[in-house]
Write a protein that holds these residues in place. Structure first.
Motif, PDB file in Angstrom:
ATOM      1  N   ILE A 130      21.195  62.540  47.004  1.00  0.00           N
ATOM      2  CA  ILE A 130      21.978  63.124  48.096  1.00  0.00           C
ATOM      3  C   ILE A 130      23.476  62.907  47.877  1.00  0.00           C
ATOM      4  N   THR A 131      23.860  61.795  47.244  1.00  0.00           N
ATOM      5  CA  THR A 131      25.290  61.526  47.047  1.00  0.00           C
ATOM      6  C   THR A 131      25.960  62.559  46.151  1.00  0.00           C
ATOM      7  N   HIS A 132      25.185  63.278  45.354  1.00  0.00           N
ATOM      8  CA  HIS A 132      25.755  64.310  44.476  1.00  0.00           C
ATOM      9  C   HIS A 132      25.921  65.647  45.201  1.00  0.00           C
ATOM     10  N   MET A 195      35.526  60.102  42.994  1.00  0.00           N
ATOM     11  CA  MET A 195      34.852  59.133  43.850  1.00  0.00           C
ATOM     12  C   MET A 195      34.704  57.788  43.159  1.00  0.00           C
ATOM     13  N   GLU A 196      34.478  57.793  41.844  1.00  0.00           N
ATOM     14  CA  GLU A 196      34.414  56.527  41.113  1.00  0.00           C
ATOM     15  C   GLU A 196      35.762  55.826  41.130  1.00  0.00           C
ATOM     16  N   SER A 197      36.847  56.595  41.006  1.00  0.00           N
ATOM     17  CA  SER A 197      38.191  56.004  41.048  1.00  0.00           C
ATOM     18  C   SER A 197      38.513  55.469  42.439  1.00  0.00           C
ATOM     19  N   TYR A 215      26.976  53.176  50.151  1.00  0.00           N
ATOM     20  CA  TYR A 215      26.693  53.633  51.513  1.00  0.00           C
ATOM     21  C   TYR A 215      27.980  53.699  52.328  1.00  0.00           C
ATOM     22  N   PHE A 216      28.839  52.683  52.194  1.00  0.00           N
ATOM     23  CA  PHE A 216      30.084  52.652  52.956  1.00  0.00           C
ATOM     24  C   PHE A 216      31.138  53.598  52.378  1.00  0.00           C
ATOM     25  N   LEU A 217      30.856  54.110  51.175  1.00  0.00           N
ATOM     26  CA  LEU A 217      31.738  55.119  50.588  1.00  0.00           C
ATOM     27  C   LEU A 217      31.427  56.518  51.114  1.00  0.00           C
ATOM     28  N   MET A 238      43.953  61.257  41.950  1.00  0.00           N
ATOM     29  CA  MET A 238      43.661  60.447  40.768  1.00  0.00           C
ATOM     30  C   MET A 238      44.889  59.634  40.372  1.00  0.00           C
ATOM     31  N   GLY A 239      46.060  60.248  40.487  1.00  0.00           N
ATOM     32  CA  GLY A 239      47.296  59.522  40.187  1.00  0.00           C
ATOM     33  C   GLY A 239      47.514  58.363  41.141  1.00  0.00           C
ATOM     34  N   LEU A 240      47.204  58.579  42.426  1.00  0.00           N
ATOM     35  CA  LEU A 240      47.323  57.506  43.417  1.00  0.00           C
ATOM     36  C   LEU A 240      46.400  56.337  43.061  1.00  0.00           C
TER      37      LEU A 240
END
Length: 249
Positions: A130-132, A195-197, A215-217, A238-240
């Motif tokens: 589901i996260t995808h 999302m990984e960043s 889950y909290f993400l 991404m720069g941030l």
């Protein structure tokens, strides 16, 4: 001649029976969808699927793409719509099929790709899968008989998508795909990198904690999904994240 739902990938995750894949292929060609992807199928036998696909579905079966995981299957798409029969928990803000189809038609009209994702016959998509998905839709049924055959679900949702595309074409007055403004949407692969960043940044800031940070993400995932990020916005975020990591050492 282009099919009505060119740019839409039907993605079947961990399908158990090749016969259901054949019937799903038939549903695809009925509704003008020319792309079928399989993710880690339990049993994939093209010859067992053929009798259920009808003659017009044979070319689609011959061109089936098999992927090891969902992230690879949806990587090139700008919108990923998952299907679910369950509610609550990670499954928030469920769209009706007509609402999901309208979102699909809007992205297809921009000339960008969409994935429509279906889970295994016996249990559907799990929480990690589901996260995808950027959006979730559910087909309302009678509670006394809520289970739909996989191919039935594919046919129903593709029917709604085909109607939405026709309506969109009428409203657009023949404008070519991709002519709407605002810049290109990011792909699912790019959104996953973002999302990984963001996850890494929030963990470093001690904003995410506990045993299940994914889950909290989820609120952040929903926020960026609703925003419909364009490429320049993706680059800025991404720069941030890079700058925050640099400042934190």
């Amino acid at each position: 001649m282009a099919s009505l739902l060119d740019g839409l990938d039907v993605v079947l995750v961990k399908t158990r029976f090749p016969e259901n894949i054949g019937m799903a292929a038939r549903a695809c060609v009925n509704m003008g969808c020319s792309s079928l992807r399989l993710v880690d199928p339990e049993r994939w036998d093209r010859e067992k699927a053929r009798p259920l696909a009808t003659p017009k579905g044979q070319d689609l079966l011959d061109g089936v793409t098999v992927c090891p995981d969902l992230s690879e299957a949806v990587a090139p798409t700008a919108l990923v719509v998952g299907t679910t029969a369950r509610v609550g928990g990670w499954r928030q803000s469920l769209l009706a099929p007509t609402q999901a189809a309208a979102a699909v038609a809007e992205v297809l009209a921009r000339g960008e790709r969409v994935a429509l994702v279906f889970g295994p016959e016996d249990r559907g998509l799990n929480n990690e899968e589901i996260t995808h998905c950027h959006k979730l839709t559910t087909i309302p049924t009678d509670p006394a008989a809520s289970s739909l055959n996989l191919a039935q679900a594919v046919l129903l949702l593709l029917y709604e998508c085909a109607n939405a595309v026709r309506n969109c074409q009428k409203k657009e007055g023949g404008r070519a795909p991709g002519e709407s403004g605002g810049g290109k949407l990011v792909t699912a692969a790019e959104q996953e990198r973002l999302m990984e960043s963001v996850k890494d940044m929030l963990l470093r800031l001690d904003y995410l904690h506990g045993d299940n940070p994914d889950y909290f993400l989820m609120p952040w995932r929903r926020l960026f999904t609703r925003a419909g990020l364009r490429r320049h916005e993706y680059d800025a975020l991404m720069g941030l994240c890079r700058q925050v990591r640099h400042k934190l050492g």
